[in-house]
Design a protein around this motif. Structure first.
Motif: not given
Length: 459
Positions: A135-136, A141-142, A164-165, A178-180
């Protein structure tokens, strides 16, 4: 170092094998039980499973160049349990059970490729590290978590897909944007040319004839026409993917789209310690203009992206390394993994993949005419070709099985539009996808209008 007589496909993968193979145009047989047109993954896996099931069957593979010259020997090396079109089957309650069966069969296919390569001693550097979809941007994320919730609601588990967080993701792939990430377990990194060349050696040992340097010009029931003469055949299977347009009457069956790749020099261990990919995870992100990366066994980073269509479905044998598209791919890679800013790029290559009009694979065999085909993987063919080959094998041998009930069977795509509509349509899809990606990467918000339009146009 390629000349006109070279049969090197320009890829790092062929270099790593140390080959500039020469075709082996054995004498044409007068006839064969099963003729397979195309010496890539689909054709060779089909030959493999046919011969394993019926050793007495006379199987002949026709290859215009050398085994693995096309996409099978040039791709990103993701053997993944996924395929285009599966999501829409899962989303619709009426097709969900068939979507689940297909998804599970794709998961099993990753295991099957691992199993066969081990059993047949094909050293294709198979490493099952799964794949990371980063998730860039924060809003993704959601979207990712909702996707995982939906997959778990369908019966998949943390062993299949998990979130993965950002901190955990950083231990797997340490990149700034990187947001996960979603980690999908059913994916292996491979050296694709080693797989396709190893398959060719394996089927030859089983008694299959591979006629390299033998371009097929036309197929009709009972007969294969080649540049070297005609061969009679009871059953004829087309496994030509992006090269299908070279056959008479197939100009608009599958669209050849270019994908282009680069690879770095081997990275020092200290740099790998910082970047990660310790299990040779493959990685990408959410952009519609697909990107894909892997850590090779010899410690390089191989990375690629989709790169367009040429008017009239033109296919170039190989791509010159100074093609300007490669600079964009290098920029994308260094933007994603800035630790590579100073690392030299040693190889740049590309090739064509096949896209059907409905954007999903198809397997078909007509008992009356004896004609069949498999393909249309939209660039996700490394594992899908194995599954398609097993489906085609069962259809040819008239075995009713769980595989012949899967939704790819007889899901025949309509033909692509004639030119210039085809070119204009593909240009529009690319422009819309690039616009949606730009908004999401730069404005860090979902692209509802352009993204929605892209989704409608690509199924």
């Amino acid at each position: 170092a390629m000349n006109a007589s070279s049969h090197h496909n320009g890829s790092f993968w062929f270099d790593e094998l140390g080959i500039d193979p020469q075709p082996d145009p054995e004498p044409l047989p007068a006839r064969t039980d099963v003729a397979i047109v195309g010496g890539g993954y689909t054709g060779l896996w089909t030959a493999y499973y046919l011969k394993r099931a019926e050793p007495g069957l006379d199987v002949t593979v026709f290859e215009a160049d050398v085994a693995g010259f096309g996409a099978s020997g040039r791709n990103g090396g993701w053997c993944m349990g996924a395929a285009w079109g599966t999501e829409s089957l899962l989303a619709n309650p009426e097709t969900r059970s068939r979507g689940l069966a297909l998804q599970r069969a794709l998961f099993d296919t990753v295991d099957e490729v691992g199993r066969v390569t081990q059993a047949e001693n094909i050293d294709c550097h198979f490493a099952r590290g799964g794949t990371l979809r980063i998730a860039t941007a924060p809003f993704m994320v959601e979207r990712h978590r909702r996707e995982i919730d939906e997959l778990h609601a369908l019966g998949f588990t943390e062993h299949d897909f998990r979130w993965l967080d950002a901190d955990t993701t950083r231990t797997r792939l340490n990149v700034p944007r990187n947001h996960g990430a979603i980690h999908a377990a059913h994916c292996a990194a491979i050296q694709p040319a080693r797989l396709v060349r190893g398959l060719a050696d394996t089927v030859r040992r089983l008694g299959v004839t591979i006629l390299e340097g033998t371009p097929v010009t036309a197929i009709r029931p009972g007969r294969v026409d080649t540049a070297r003469g005609a061969v009679a055949a009871g059953r004829i299977l087309r496994a030509t993917e992006a090269y299908t347009a070279s056959l008479t009457g197939h100009r608009r069956t599958l669209l050849p789209i270019y994908s282009k790749m680069v690879v770095t020099a081997p990275l020092p261990d200290a740099l790998w310690q910082e970047i990660g990919l310790g299990n040779r995870e493959t990685f990408g992100d959410d952009r519609r203009m697909v990107i894909y990366g892997q850590r090779t066994l010899d410690g390089r980073l191989a990375f690629g992206g989709r790169a367009g269509y040429e008017f009239g479905s033109r296919r170039r044998r190989t791509l010159p390394p100074d093609d300007p598209d490669f600079d964009g791919i290098v920029r994308t890679l260094r933007g994603l993994v800035p630790q590579l800013a100073e690392v030299p790029i040693t190889h740049r290559w590309g090739g064509v993949l096949g896209v059907p009009r409905h954007w999903r694979p198809c397997v078909q065999f007509d008992r009356r005419s004896g004609l069949g085909w498999a393909g249309g993987y939209v660039g996700e063919g490394v594992a899908a070709a194995n599954l398609a080959a097993r489906m085609l094998t069962d259809l040819v041998l008239e075995r009713d099985s769980a595989l012949t009930a899967l939704p790819w069977v007889d899901d025949v795509p309509p033909r692509w539009e004639p030119e210039p509509l085809r070119w204009l349509g593909v240009r529009a899809i690319r422009a819309i996808g690039a616009r949606a990606d730009w908004i999401e990467l730069n404005r860090q918000r979902p692209s509802r209008f352009w993204g929605g339009l892209f989704q409608r146009l690509t199924g």
